[in-house]
Design a protein around this motif. Structure first.
Motif, PDB file in Angstrom:
ATOM      1  N   GLN A  34       9.338   4.609  -6.051  1.00 47.52           N
ATOM      2  CA  GLN A  34       9.907   4.772  -4.391  1.00 47.52           C
ATOM      3  C   GLN A  34      10.204   2.922  -3.718  1.00 47.52           C
ATOM      4  O   GLN A  34      10.282   3.018  -2.635  1.00 47.52           O
ATOM      5  N   GLY A  35       9.878   2.411  -4.798  1.00 49.10           N
ATOM      6  CA  GLY A  35       9.936   0.963  -4.448  1.00 49.10           C
ATOM      7  C   GLY A  35       8.526   0.362  -3.974  1.00 49.10           C
ATOM      8  O   GLY A  35       7.568   1.027  -3.972  1.00 49.10           O
ATOM      9  N   TYR A  36       8.530  -0.917  -3.782  1.00 51.94           N
ATOM     10  CA  TYR A  36       7.204  -1.846  -3.269  1.00 51.94           C
ATOM     11  C   TYR A  36       7.372  -3.008  -2.833  1.00 51.94           C
ATOM     12  O   TYR A  36       8.245  -3.737  -3.180  1.00 51.94           O
ATOM     13  N   LEU A  37       6.940  -2.962  -1.602  1.00 54.03           N
ATOM     14  CA  LEU A  37       6.976  -4.299  -0.897  1.00 54.03           C
ATOM     15  C   LEU A  37       5.520  -4.866  -0.808  1.00 54.03           C
ATOM     16  O   LEU A  37       4.718  -4.354  -0.620  1.00 54.03           O
ATOM     17  N   MET A  38       5.605  -6.260  -1.151  1.00 52.64           N
ATOM     18  CA  MET A  38       4.456  -7.070  -1.301  1.00 52.64           C
ATOM     19  C   MET A  38       4.228  -8.231  -0.214  1.00 52.64           C
ATOM     20  O   MET A  38       5.363  -9.014  -0.361  1.00 52.64           O
ATOM     21  N   ASP A  39       3.394  -8.173   0.628  1.00 51.34           N
ATOM     22  CA  ASP A  39       3.421  -9.327   1.534  1.00 51.34           C
ATOM     23  C   ASP A  39       2.829 -10.583   1.303  1.00 51.34           C
ATOM     24  O   ASP A  39       1.714 -10.324   0.337  1.00 51.34           O
ATOM     25  N   VAL A  40       3.156 -11.625   1.317  1.00 48.83           N
ATOM     26  CA  VAL A  40       2.671 -13.128   0.827  1.00 48.83           C
ATOM     27  C   VAL A  40       1.883 -13.654   2.142  1.00 48.83           C
ATOM     28  O   VAL A  40       2.940 -13.931   3.140  1.00 48.83           O
ATOM     29  N   PHE A  41       0.941 -14.113   2.042  1.00 52.39           N
ATOM     30  CA  PHE A  41       0.400 -14.893   3.488  1.00 52.39           C
ATOM     31  C   PHE A  41       0.072 -16.194   3.098  1.00 52.39           C
ATOM     32  O   PHE A  41      -0.317 -16.433   1.881  1.00 52.39           O
ATOM     33  N   GLY A  42       0.278 -16.994   4.120  1.00 50.21           N
ATOM     34  CA  GLY A  42       0.080 -18.359   3.984  1.00 50.21           C
ATOM     35  C   GLY A  42      -1.495 -18.938   4.090  1.00 50.21           C
ATOM     36  O   GLY A  42      -2.141 -17.688   4.413  1.00 50.21           O
ATOM     37  N   PRO A  43      -1.865 -20.130   3.768  1.00 52.06           N
ATOM     38  CA  PRO A  43      -3.099 -20.315   4.245  1.00 52.06           C
ATOM     39  C   PRO A  43      -3.790 -20.336   5.540  1.00 52.06           C
ATOM     40  O   PRO A  43      -4.962 -20.088   5.683  1.00 52.06           O
ATOM     41  N   ASP A  44      -2.769 -20.247   6.528  1.00 52.53           N
ATOM     42  CA  ASP A  44      -3.293 -19.842   7.860  1.00 52.53           C
ATOM     43  C   ASP A  44      -3.432 -18.270   8.316  1.00 52.53           C
ATOM     44  O   ASP A  44      -3.787 -17.930   8.969  1.00 52.53           O
ATOM     45  N   GLY A  45      -3.138 -17.488   7.212  1.00 51.95           N
ATOM     46  CA  GLY A  45      -3.197 -15.999   7.429  1.00 51.95           C
ATOM     47  C   GLY A  45      -2.158 -15.466   7.890  1.00 51.95           C
ATOM     48  O   GLY A  45      -1.955 -14.197   7.868  1.00 51.95           O
ATOM     49  N   LYS A  46      -0.815 -16.133   8.386  1.00 53.20           N
ATOM     50  CA  LYS A  46       0.319 -15.463   8.835  1.00 53.20           C
ATOM     51  C   LYS A  46       1.319 -15.025   7.463  1.00 53.20           C
ATOM     52  O   LYS A  46       1.356 -15.760   6.618  1.00 53.20           O
ATOM     53  N   LEU A  47       1.941 -14.038   7.897  1.00 49.55           N
ATOM     54  CA  LEU A  47       2.798 -13.638   6.979  1.00 49.55           C
ATOM     55  C   LEU A  47       4.191 -14.590   6.695  1.00 49.55           C
ATOM     56  O   LEU A  47       4.811 -15.188   7.538  1.00 49.55           O
ATOM     57  N   GLN A  48       4.159 -14.844   5.351  1.00 50.78           N
ATOM     58  CA  GLN A  48       4.827 -15.933   4.811  1.00 50.78           C
ATOM     59  C   GLN A  48       6.461 -15.404   4.151  1.00 50.78           C
ATOM     60  O   GLN A  48       7.321 -16.030   4.337  1.00 50.78           O
ATOM     61  N   HIS A  49       6.116 -14.282   3.438  1.00 48.51           N
ATOM     62  CA  HIS A  49       7.319 -13.704   2.823  1.00 48.51           C
ATOM     63  C   HIS A  49       6.953 -12.307   2.441  1.00 48.51           C
ATOM     64  O   HIS A  49       5.761 -12.100   2.470  1.00 48.51           O
ATOM     65  N   ARG A  50       7.964 -11.518   2.401  1.00 45.40           N
ATOM     66  CA  ARG A  50       7.489 -10.162   1.791  1.00 45.40           C
ATOM     67  C   ARG A  50       8.572  -9.800   0.726  1.00 45.40           C
ATOM     68  O   ARG A  50       9.768 -10.062   0.590  1.00 45.40           O
ATOM     69  N   LEU A  51       7.879  -9.840  -0.423  1.00 42.85           N
ATOM     70  CA  LEU A  51       8.323  -9.585  -1.660  1.00 42.85           C
ATOM     71  C   LEU A  51       8.991  -8.189  -2.017  1.00 42.85           C
ATOM     72  O   LEU A  51       8.122  -7.103  -1.828  1.00 42.85           O
ATOM     73  N   ASP A  52      10.238  -7.973  -1.871  1.00 46.80           N
ATOM     74  CA  ASP A  52      10.934  -6.630  -2.626  1.00 46.80           C
ATOM     75  C   ASP A  52      10.785  -6.472  -4.015  1.00 46.80           C
ATOM     76  O   ASP A  52      11.529  -7.135  -4.810  1.00 46.80           O
ATOM     77  N   ALA A  53       9.771  -5.771  -4.288  1.00 43.76           N
ATOM     78  CA  ALA A  53       9.431  -5.631  -5.824  1.00 43.76           C
ATOM     79  C   ALA A  53      10.071  -4.331  -6.391  1.00 43.76           C
ATOM     80  O   ALA A  53       9.337  -3.860  -7.273  1.00 43.76           O
ATOM     81  N   ARG A  54      11.064  -3.990  -5.807  1.00 44.22           N
ATOM     82  CA  ARG A  54      11.704  -2.730  -6.524  1.00 44.22           C
ATOM     83  C   ARG A  54      12.354  -3.065  -7.761  1.00 44.22           C
ATOM     84  O   ARG A  54      12.752  -4.249  -7.873  1.00 44.22           O
ATOM     85  N   PRO A  55      12.276  -2.154  -8.665  1.00 41.40           N
ATOM     86  CA  PRO A  55      12.776  -2.652 -10.175  1.00 41.40           C
ATOM     87  C   PRO A  55      14.218  -2.765  -9.880  1.00 41.40           C
ATOM     88  O   PRO A  55      14.863  -2.265  -9.210  1.00 41.40           O
TER      89      PRO A  55
END
Length: 55
Positions: A34-55
């Motif tokens: 069903q897909g997968y979204l992975m959140d990437v957080f920076g050193p300050d703890g804020k959301l920096q990027h959302r990785l769309d990990a669908r194949p």
């Protein structure tokens, strides 16, 4: 996922997508049907990027 570089954009994480999802499938039994979204957080703890990990 966390990064120490506050200026990282999507490119480094997109390059690692296959190895990250492969590891999660093998070691954690992750299903990507069903897909997968992975959140990437920076050193300050804020959301920096959302990785769309669908194949």
């Amino acid at each position: 996922m966390w990064t120490h570089n506050p200026d990282d954009d999507a490119e480094p994480f997109d390059e690692l997508k296959d190895s990250i999802t492969g590891f999660l499938q093998r070691e954690e039994g992750l299903s990507l049907r069903q897909g997968y979204l992975m959140d990437v957080f920076g050193p300050d703890g804020k959301l920096q990027h959302r990785l769309d990990a669908r194949p």
